[in-house]
Design an enzyme around this catalytic site. Structure first.
Site, PDB file in Angstrom:
ATOM      1  N   GLY A  13      -1.454   9.149  47.063  1.00  0.00           N
ATOM      2  CA  GLY A  13      -2.364   8.040  47.191  1.00  0.00           C
ATOM      3  C   GLY A  13      -3.615   8.891  48.119  1.00  0.00           C
ATOM      4  O   GLY A  13      -3.636  10.211  48.216  1.00  0.00           O
ATOM      5  N   ALA A  45      -7.274  -0.789  45.914  1.00  0.00           N
ATOM      6  CA  ALA A  45      -8.026  -1.380  47.147  1.00  0.00           C
ATOM      7  C   ALA A  45      -9.345  -1.982  46.661  1.00  0.00           C
ATOM      8  O   ALA A  45      -9.974  -1.181  46.058  1.00  0.00           O
ATOM      9  CB  ALA A  45      -8.031  -0.461  48.278  1.00  0.00           C
ATOM     10  N   GLY A  47     -11.681  -4.515  48.817  1.00  0.00           N
ATOM     11  CA  GLY A  47     -12.665  -4.597  49.610  1.00  0.00           C
ATOM     12  C   GLY A  47     -13.395  -3.504  50.145  1.00  0.00           C
ATOM     13  O   GLY A  47     -14.682  -3.548  50.020  1.00  0.00           O
ATOM     14  N   GLU A 117     -16.110  -8.357  56.944  1.00  0.00           N
ATOM     15  CA  GLU A 117     -14.881  -9.064  56.446  1.00  0.00           C
ATOM     16  C   GLU A 117     -14.187  -9.656  57.838  1.00  0.00           C
ATOM     17  O   GLU A 117     -14.578  -9.312  58.799  1.00  0.00           O
ATOM     18  CB  GLU A 117     -13.840  -7.862  56.088  1.00  0.00           C
ATOM     19  CG  GLU A 117     -14.065  -7.433  54.742  1.00  0.00           C
ATOM     20  CD  GLU A 117     -12.871  -6.690  54.104  1.00  0.00           C
ATOM     21  OE1 GLU A 117     -12.007  -6.014  54.686  1.00  0.00           O
ATOM     22  OE2 GLU A 117     -13.063  -6.311  53.061  1.00  0.00           O
ATOM     23  N   ASP A 219      10.234   4.181  49.660  1.00  0.00           N
ATOM     24  CA  ASP A 219      10.987   5.388  49.773  1.00  0.00           C
ATOM     25  C   ASP A 219      10.876   6.320  50.933  1.00  0.00           C
ATOM     26  O   ASP A 219      11.880   6.864  51.245  1.00  0.00           O
ATOM     27  CB  ASP A 219      10.476   6.280  48.328  1.00  0.00           C
ATOM     28  CG  ASP A 219      10.746   5.315  47.033  1.00  0.00           C
ATOM     29  OD1 ASP A 219      11.141   4.193  47.152  1.00  0.00           O
ATOM     30  OD2 ASP A 219      10.658   6.111  46.015  1.00  0.00           O
ATOM     31  N   HIS A 240      -0.851 -11.797  52.015  1.00  0.00           N
ATOM     32  CA  HIS A 240      -2.178 -12.189  51.564  1.00  0.00           C
ATOM     33  C   HIS A 240      -1.829 -13.445  50.966  1.00  0.00           C
ATOM     34  O   HIS A 240      -0.791 -13.896  50.386  1.00  0.00           O
ATOM     35  CB  HIS A 240      -2.514 -11.383  50.416  1.00  0.00           C
ATOM     36  CG  HIS A 240      -3.938 -11.573  49.978  1.00  0.00           C
ATOM     37  ND1 HIS A 240      -4.490 -12.954  49.272  1.00  0.00           N
ATOM     38  CD2 HIS A 240      -5.152 -10.904  50.186  1.00  0.00           C
ATOM     39  CE1 HIS A 240      -5.692 -12.538  49.082  1.00  0.00           C
ATOM     40  NE2 HIS A 240      -6.194 -11.467  49.669  1.00  0.00           N
ATOM     41  N   ARG A 286      -6.113 -15.706  57.607  1.00  0.00           N
ATOM     42  CA  ARG A 286      -5.228 -15.302  56.706  1.00  0.00           C
ATOM     43  C   ARG A 286      -3.703 -15.701  56.777  1.00  0.00           C
ATOM     44  O   ARG A 286      -3.189 -16.383  56.149  1.00  0.00           O
ATOM     45  CB  ARG A 286      -5.536 -13.769  56.564  1.00  0.00           C
ATOM     46  CG  ARG A 286      -4.429 -13.136  55.314  1.00  0.00           C
ATOM     47  CD  ARG A 286      -4.654 -11.603  55.449  1.00  0.00           C
ATOM     48  NE  ARG A 286      -5.695 -11.375  54.747  1.00  0.00           N
ATOM     49  CZ  ARG A 286      -5.882 -10.067  54.190  1.00  0.00           C
ATOM     50  NH1 ARG A 286      -5.005  -9.049  54.691  1.00  0.00           N
ATOM     51  NH2 ARG A 286      -6.828  -9.847  53.315  1.00  0.00           N
ATOM     52  N   HIS A 347       1.668  -7.842  51.297  1.00  0.00           N
ATOM     53  CA  HIS A 347       0.318  -7.062  50.942  1.00  0.00           C
ATOM     54  C   HIS A 347       0.398  -5.771  51.622  1.00  0.00           C
ATOM     55  O   HIS A 347       0.162  -4.660  51.276  1.00  0.00           O
ATOM     56  CB  HIS A 347      -0.510  -7.922  51.686  1.00  0.00           C
ATOM     57  CG  HIS A 347      -1.957  -7.486  51.248  1.00  0.00           C
ATOM     58  ND1 HIS A 347      -2.537  -6.937  49.940  1.00  0.00           N
ATOM     59  CD2 HIS A 347      -3.216  -7.229  51.896  1.00  0.00           C
ATOM     60  CE1 HIS A 347      -3.698  -6.766  49.704  1.00  0.00           C
ATOM     61  NE2 HIS A 347      -3.998  -6.594  51.072  1.00  0.00           N
ATOM     62  N   ARG A 382      -2.631  -6.112  61.065  1.00  0.00           N
ATOM     63  CA  ARG A 382      -3.766  -4.738  60.678  1.00  0.00           C
ATOM     64  C   ARG A 382      -5.063  -5.634  60.343  1.00  0.00           C
ATOM     65  O   ARG A 382      -4.891  -6.594  59.914  1.00  0.00           O
ATOM     66  CB  ARG A 382      -3.196  -4.133  59.165  1.00  0.00           C
ATOM     67  CG  ARG A 382      -4.344  -3.636  58.407  1.00  0.00           C
ATOM     68  CD  ARG A 382      -3.884  -3.223  57.245  1.00  0.00           C
ATOM     69  NE  ARG A 382      -3.951  -4.169  56.157  1.00  0.00           N
ATOM     70  CZ  ARG A 382      -4.739  -4.093  55.187  1.00  0.00           C
ATOM     71  NH1 ARG A 382      -5.385  -3.196  54.716  1.00  0.00           N
ATOM     72  NH2 ARG A 382      -4.784  -5.464  54.311  1.00  0.00           N
TER      73      ARG A 382
END
Ligand code: FAD
Length: 541
Positions: A13, A45, A47, A117, A219, A240, A286, A347, A382
Site C-alpha cells: 500500500g 481511499a 476522500g 471534511e 496479518d 463508517h 459519524r 472502516h 482518527r
C-alpha cells in the site's frame, strides 16, 4: 529456498511503497504482497489526504483538529511531526506525478482544489476527484515497477517473522526477515533481511460488515504479536455509518455527503429515527450516527436500515452523486425512486503495532508504518483523511532510519532454519476454515461492535477461547494455505480487540461500553498488550 535483501517490505500500500522507493536508493528491496500489487485499502481511499496547504491554514490548527478527534490519547509530539512533514511528503507525490484535482484557474499541479471534511476547521483535503487513493497508488506503483533495486513478489503471503530468539539464531534479539508462502507454488521460503517493514494495513475483515478489501485481515498485527512486540489501542475501531447493504456489493461506501445534502435515515417501515438519538439528527457526527443505526438494528432485529433521498431533486442527485447512483443501479437499486439499504461497517483500525517516532517497533530490525501501526497520531479516534498522510510520513521516516542503521550491516545469520511443517498434512476440508471465519466475523459484529457491554465482551471471550484452541490445532495439523494463515491471524486480532475492549473501564473516542459510558481521567492512557509466554494470549504490558 532463501532470498537475501537489504530491506524486506511486507505490504504494497502507500506505506510500503513509500518506504520501498526511499530504501531502494540505498540497497536492494523485496516488496511482498499477498494479492496483486495495487490491492489494499490505499487503492480505495476516496476522500483524500489532509495536509496544511493554504496560507490561511496552520500546523497548529491541523494539530488541534487531530487532537480534538483523538479524545485525549494522541501523542502531541507525533501529531506535530506528522502535520509538519505532511506538506513535504505530498509535494514529493506531486513531483512524482500524482495529479490531484486542481482549482479552476490553476497555474500548475501544486495549485490544488482543497476540500473540507468533518472535524477539520480549514480546507486542507487534497483529492483526485473521489478516487484519491487510486491516483496516489498509480504513481507509486509506476515508480516501484521501474526501480532497478526493487523486486516485487505478488501472491506471496508473509506467514511469520523470523525473530532470532524464537528460532535460536546467534546474536542479540532482532528481526531477521520473514517466512513467505508462495500462494501459487504452495512453497514456503525464507526472505532474510537486516531490516523488515510491516505495512500490512488494517484489520476490517475481522467484522462481518467492512469497507475494507479482503486483504485487510490484520496479518501484521498478528505476526508482530507472535514475535513478542507490544500491540496498542486495538479497541478503537472506526465504523463508517453507511455501507451499501447488498449480497453482491462488497465494501461499497455511501458517502456521508449524501446525508449532508438531505438524505434521511429510516427504518424498514419508512419511519425516521435519528432525531430520537441526537438533536442534529442525520447531521450528527459519524460515530453518533453509526451507534444509532447499530442500536436500531440490534433492538428490532433489522438486517439493515435505509438511506432515503427520494424526496431530493432527481437532477441534483444525478449531478452530485453520479458514482453512487451508478453503483446502486448496477445492483438494481435506483436511489431516485427507492431508499438505499445501508449498514454501518468497520472502516479503520486506529490501534496496531506500537512504534516510536521513527517507525521502530520494540524488536530491533522490525519497523511498522501505515494502518498496521499505532504511532500515537490518531489516539482514540482518527480524524478524516489523516491516514494516507500518516502512511506517507511514517513510510518515509521508517525508511530513513532503516537506511541509516541497517543498510549493509549486521546481515542475518547464514543458518536460518527452513519452515518446519511438523506433522502437518494437506486439508481437504475447506469448510473447517469458512465456518470459523464466518463465526469470528459475526461474533465480533454482534458482541464487540459499535456498542459494547461487559456481558457481550464476556460472551465473546468465552467463544474465542474455543475457536482459538481449534484453530491452533488445525493450523499445526494442516499445511498452511493462505486461507488458514489469514484465519489464524484474524482470530488473533479478534482476541486482541476483545482483550483491549475488556481492559478499558471507560468509554472514550471510538470505544463505547454501556456499562461504563463516560470517559474517566484515570483511563486516559493507551491499552498496551503483549503475548503471555504460557497461554500465548494477550495480557496487559
Ligand atoms: C473504502 C476506504 C476509503 C478510505 N478513504 C480514505 C481517505 O479518503 N483518506 C484517508 O486518509 N484514508 C482513507 N482510508 C484509509 C486508508 O485508505 C488506509 O488507512 C491506508 O490506505 C492504509 O495504507 P497502508 O499502506 O497502511 O495499507 P494498505 O493500503 O491496506 O496495504 C496493505 C498491503 O499489505 C498487504 N498484505 C497484508 N497482509 C499481508 C501478508 N501477510 N503478506 C503479504 N502482504 C500482505 C496487502 O495485500 C496490501 O498490499 C480509506 C479506507 C477505505 C477502506
Amino acid at each position: 529456498m532463501r532470498r537475501d535483501v537489504d530491506f524486506l517490505v511486507i505490504g504494497s500500500g502507500i506505506a510500503g511503497l513509500s518506504f520501498a522507493l526511499e530504501a531502494g536508493e540505498t540497497g536492494t528491496v523485496c516488496v511482498v504482497t499477498k494479492d496483486r500489487l495495487p490491492e489494499g485499502s490505499s487503492q480505495y481511499a476516496q476522500g483524500g489526504v489532509a495536509t496544511v496547504w493554504s496560507p490561511d491554514d496552520s500546523f497548529a490548527s491541523h494539530a488541534a483538529d487531530t487532537e480534538r478527534a483523538g479524545a485525549g490519547l494522541c501523542v502531541p509530539e507525533i501529531v506535530d511531526l506528522v502535520v509538519r512533514e505532511g506538506p513535504k511528503r505530498v509535494r514529493e507525490m506531486i513531483a512524482r506525478g500524482t495529479r490531484f484535482s486542481l482549482r479552476p484557474d490553476a497555474e500548475d499541479a501544486y495549485d490544488v482544489d482543497l476540500g473540507l471534511e468533518g472535524g477539520h476547521s480549514r480546507r486542507r483535503i487534497l483529492h483526485a476527484l473521489d478516487a484519491t487513493g487510486r491516483e496516489m497508488m498509480r504513481t507509486l506503483v509506476e515508480a516501484v515497477v521501474a526501480h532497478p533495486q526493487i523486486t516485487v513478489l505478488e501472491r506471496h503471503i508473509a506467514v511469520d517473522l523470523i525473530a532470532s530468539a524464537k528460532f535460536d539464531l546467534p546474536g542479540p534479539e532482532r528481526c531477521c526477515g520473514a517466512y513467505l508462502l508462495d500462494v501459487d507454488s504452495e512453497r514456503i521460503e525464507v526472505c532474510a533481511a537486516p531490516a523488515t517493514l510491516l505495512a500490512t494495513g488494517g484489520a476490517g475483515k475481522v467484522y462481518l460488515y467492512t469497507s475494507n478489501p479482503d486483504v485487510a485481515s490484520g496479518d501484521g498485527v498478528a505476526m508482530a504479536f507472535r514475535a513478542g512486540v507490544p500491540i496498542a489501542n486495538m479497541e478503537f475501531i472506526q465504523f463508517h455509518p453507511t455501507c451499501l447493504f447488498h449480497p453482491k456489493a462488497r465494501s461499497f461506501l455511501v458517502s456521508e455527503t449524501v446525508r449532508g445534502e438531505g438524505g434521511i435515515l429510516v427504518r424498514p417501515d419508512g419511519s425516521r429515527f435519528m432525531a430520537d438519538y441526537d438533536s442534529r439528527a442525520e447531521l450528527a457526527p459519524r460515530d453518533v450516527v453509526a451507534r444509532a443505526i447499530d442500536q436500531e438494528m440490534k433492538a428490532h432485529g433489522f438486517d439493515n436500515v435505509y438511506l432515503d433521498v427520494t424526496h431530493c431533486d432527481a437532477s441534483f442527485l444525478e449531478e452530485r452523486f453520479p458514482t453512487i447512483l451508478e453503483r446502486c443501479r448496477s445492483f438494481g437499486i435506483d436511489p431516485v425512486r427507492e431508499p438505499i439499504p445501508v449498514v454501518p461497517a468497520a472502516h479503520y483500525t486506529c490501534g496496531g503495532v506500537r512504534t516510536d517516532s521513527e517507525g521502530r517497533t520494540s524488536l530491533p530490525g522490525l519497523y511498522a508504518a501505515g494502518e498496521v501501526a499505532m504511532t500515537g497520531l490518531h489516539g482514540a479516534n482518527r480524524l478524516a483523511s489523516n491516514s494516507l498522510l500518516e502512511a506517507l510520513v511514517f513510510g518515509r521516516r521508517a525508511a530513513d532510519h532503516a537506511v541509516a542503521h541497517h543498510a549493509g550491516v549486521a546481515r542475518p545469520p547464514e543458518r536460518i532454519p527452513p519452515w518446519n511443517p511438523g506433522r502437518a498434512r494437506t486439508s481437504d476440508e475447506a469448510v473447517l476454515i469458512t465456518q470459523k471465519w464466518d463465526e469470528i466475523r459475526r461474533l465480533m459484529w454482534n458482541y464487540v461492535g459499535i456498542v459494547r457491554s461487559d456481558r457481550r465482551l464476556g460472551r465473546a471471550r468465552q467463544r474465542m477461547d474455543v475457536i482459538l484452541e481449534e484453530i491452533e490445532r488445525d493450523y499445526w495439523d494442516f499445511i498452511p494455505t493462505a486461507d488458514l494463515i489469514e484465519l489464524r491471524n484474524l482470530a488473533t486480532v479478534a482476541d486482541l480487540i476483545i482483550a483491549s475492549a475488556s481492559h478499558r473501564r471507560e468509554s472514550r473516542g471510538l470505544h463505547f461500553n454501556v456499562d461504563c459510558p463516560s470517559p474517566d481521567e484515570a483511563w486516559r492512557r493507551d491499552s498496551v498488550l503483549v503475548r503471555d509466554a504460557q497461554s500465548r494470549r494477550p495480557v496487559p504490558a
